[in-house]
Design an enzyme around this catalytic site. Structure first.
Site, mmCIF file in Angstrom:
data_model
loop_
_atom_site.group_PDB
_atom_site.id
_atom_site.type_symbol
_atom_site.label_atom_id
_atom_site.label_comp_id
_atom_site.label_asym_id
_atom_site.label_seq_id
_atom_site.Cartn_x
_atom_site.Cartn_y
_atom_site.Cartn_z
ATOM 1 N N CYS A 4 -7.458 -8.485 -0.360
ATOM 2 C CA CYS A 4 -6.622 -8.753 0.818
ATOM 3 C C CYS A 4 -5.174 -8.388 0.519
ATOM 4 C CB CYS A 4 -6.736 -10.224 1.221
ATOM 5 S SG CYS A 4 -5.561 -10.691 2.495
ATOM 6 N N CYS B 210 -2.757 -11.404 0.621
ATOM 7 C CA CYS B 210 -2.876 -12.228 -0.590
ATOM 8 C C CYS B 210 -2.109 -11.572 -1.731
ATOM 9 C CB CYS B 210 -4.338 -12.404 -0.981
ATOM 10 S SG CYS B 210 -5.230 -13.637 -0.011
ATOM 11 N N ASP C 128 8.056 -6.852 8.188
ATOM 12 C CA ASP C 128 6.933 -5.971 8.515
ATOM 13 C C ASP C 128 7.305 -4.536 8.123
ATOM 14 O OD1 ASP C 128 4.379 -6.214 10.797
ATOM 15 O OD2 ASP C 128 5.084 -4.226 10.168
ATOM 16 N N HIS D 176 -5.620 -17.797 1.498
ATOM 17 C CA HIS D 176 -6.287 -16.877 2.414
ATOM 18 C C HIS D 176 -7.041 -17.636 3.498
ATOM 19 C CE1 HIS D 176 -8.095 -13.074 3.651
ATOM 20 N NE2 HIS D 176 -9.171 -13.789 3.913
ATOM 21 N N ASN E 74 -2.026 -12.163 16.509
ATOM 22 C CA ASN E 74 -3.140 -11.336 16.962
ATOM 23 C C ASN E 74 -4.399 -11.842 16.271
ATOM 24 O OD1 ASN E 74 -1.380 -9.674 18.443
ATOM 25 N ND2 ASN E 74 -0.952 -8.414 16.647
ATOM 26 N N THR F 257 -5.189 -6.399 12.736
ATOM 27 C CA THR F 257 -5.543 -5.330 11.787
ATOM 28 C C THR F 257 -5.632 -5.843 10.354
ATOM 29 O OG1 THR F 257 -3.223 -4.657 11.576
ATOM 30 C CG2 THR F 257 -4.542 -3.511 13.222
ATOM 31 N N HIS G 157 -5.790 -11.559 7.344
ATOM 32 C CA HIS G 157 -5.210 -12.740 6.691
ATOM 33 C C HIS G 157 -4.253 -13.292 7.735
ATOM 34 C CE1 HIS G 157 -3.302 -14.698 2.903
ATOM 35 N NE2 HIS G 157 -2.591 -15.136 3.938
ATOM 36 N N HIS H 208 -1.572 -14.436 10.115
ATOM 37 C CA HIS H 208 -0.122 -14.188 10.074
ATOM 38 C C HIS H 208 0.462 -14.341 11.463
ATOM 39 C CE1 HIS H 208 -2.187 -10.329 10.686
ATOM 40 N NE2 HIS H 208 -1.161 -9.980 11.451
ATOM 41 N N HIS I 89 3.716 -12.995 13.715
ATOM 42 C CA HIS I 89 4.819 -12.049 13.827
ATOM 43 C C HIS I 89 6.014 -12.792 14.429
ATOM 44 C CE1 HIS I 89 2.228 -8.299 13.578
ATOM 45 N NE2 HIS I 89 1.308 -9.196 13.918
HETATM 46 P P1 5GP Z 1 -1.727 -7.318 12.974
HETATM 47 O O1 5GP Z 1 -1.918 -6.011 13.679
HETATM 48 O O2 5GP Z 1 -2.890 -7.641 12.069
HETATM 49 O O3 5GP Z 1 -1.366 -8.462 13.870
HETATM 50 O O4 5GP Z 1 -0.447 -7.136 12.069
HETATM 51 C C1 5GP Z 1 -0.460 -6.630 10.786
HETATM 52 C C2 5GP Z 1 0.951 -6.213 10.475
HETATM 53 O O5 5GP Z 1 1.050 -6.038 9.080
HETATM 54 C C3 5GP Z 1 1.372 -4.891 11.130
HETATM 55 O O6 5GP Z 1 2.497 -5.116 11.950
HETATM 56 C C4 5GP Z 1 1.684 -3.989 9.934
HETATM 57 O O7 5GP Z 1 2.801 -3.165 10.162
HETATM 58 C C5 5GP Z 1 1.926 -4.976 8.813
HETATM 59 N N1 5GP Z 1 1.577 -4.508 7.489
HETATM 60 C C6 5GP Z 1 0.414 -3.908 7.120
HETATM 61 N N2 5GP Z 1 0.436 -3.637 5.806
HETATM 62 C C7 5GP Z 1 1.627 -4.082 5.338
HETATM 63 C C8 5GP Z 1 2.227 -4.070 4.027
HETATM 64 O O8 5GP Z 1 1.662 -3.610 3.042
HETATM 65 N N3 5GP Z 1 3.475 -4.600 3.923
HETATM 66 C C9 5GP Z 1 4.134 -5.139 5.001
HETATM 67 N N4 5GP Z 1 5.367 -5.634 4.774
HETATM 68 N N5 5GP Z 1 3.597 -5.159 6.236
HETATM 69 C C10 5GP Z 1 2.356 -4.635 6.400
HETATM 70 ZN ZN ZN Z 2 -5.561 -12.907 2.156
#
Ligand code: 5GP
Ligand code: ZN
Length: 113
Positions: free
Chosen positions: A4, A7, A30, A46, A86, A94, A97, A99, A101
């Protein structure tokens, strides 16, 4: 969870731009910001998504949500901000884990896409 990405960010195996951290959570920028301020707030342990939390997670999640206003204040978001989660396929999650925003420093739109 060994595969992950969040993680790995939580244990600093993958570097990130950390805004806030304590024993339970970490907030970092982000990598692909959707607003001038775009920070992700995650529990260090996690859990896959909002749909996977259990009653025993409620204190930790309450603390995490409560901290968001402090993080927003640290980031100068006195004019307001948006907190987004999301969840799952239809929610366009995407990274699997949990989160939140935290988006700010621009006027948001409603309804979201
Ligand atoms: P989701 O689409 O799952 O709600 O948001 C995942 C977010 O994680 C996205 O906005 C993406 O830009 C961010 N993200 C994905 N991989 C990484 C990473 O390795 N580092 C950081 N800082 N953000 C990430
Ligand atoms: Zn995780």
């Amino acid at each position: 969870m060994t595969d992950c990405i969040f993680c790995k960010i939580a244990i600093k195996e993958i570097p990130s731009d950390i805004i806030y951290e304590d024993e339970n959570m970490i907030a970092f920028k982000d990598v692909n910001p959707m607003a001038p301020v775009h920070v992700l707030i995650i529990p260090k342990i996690h859990m896959e998504s909002m749909d996977h939390v259990t009653k025993k997670d409620s204190v930790l999640l309450g603390e995490l949500l409560y901290k968001i206003k402090e993080i927003a204040s640290l980031l100068g978001l006195e004019n307001g901000y948006r907190v987004v989660n999301n969840c799952g396929e239809d929610g366009l999650q995407t990274v699997k884990h949990l989160h939140f925003h935290l988006l700010g420093k621009r006027k948001m739109q409603w309804p979201p896409g």
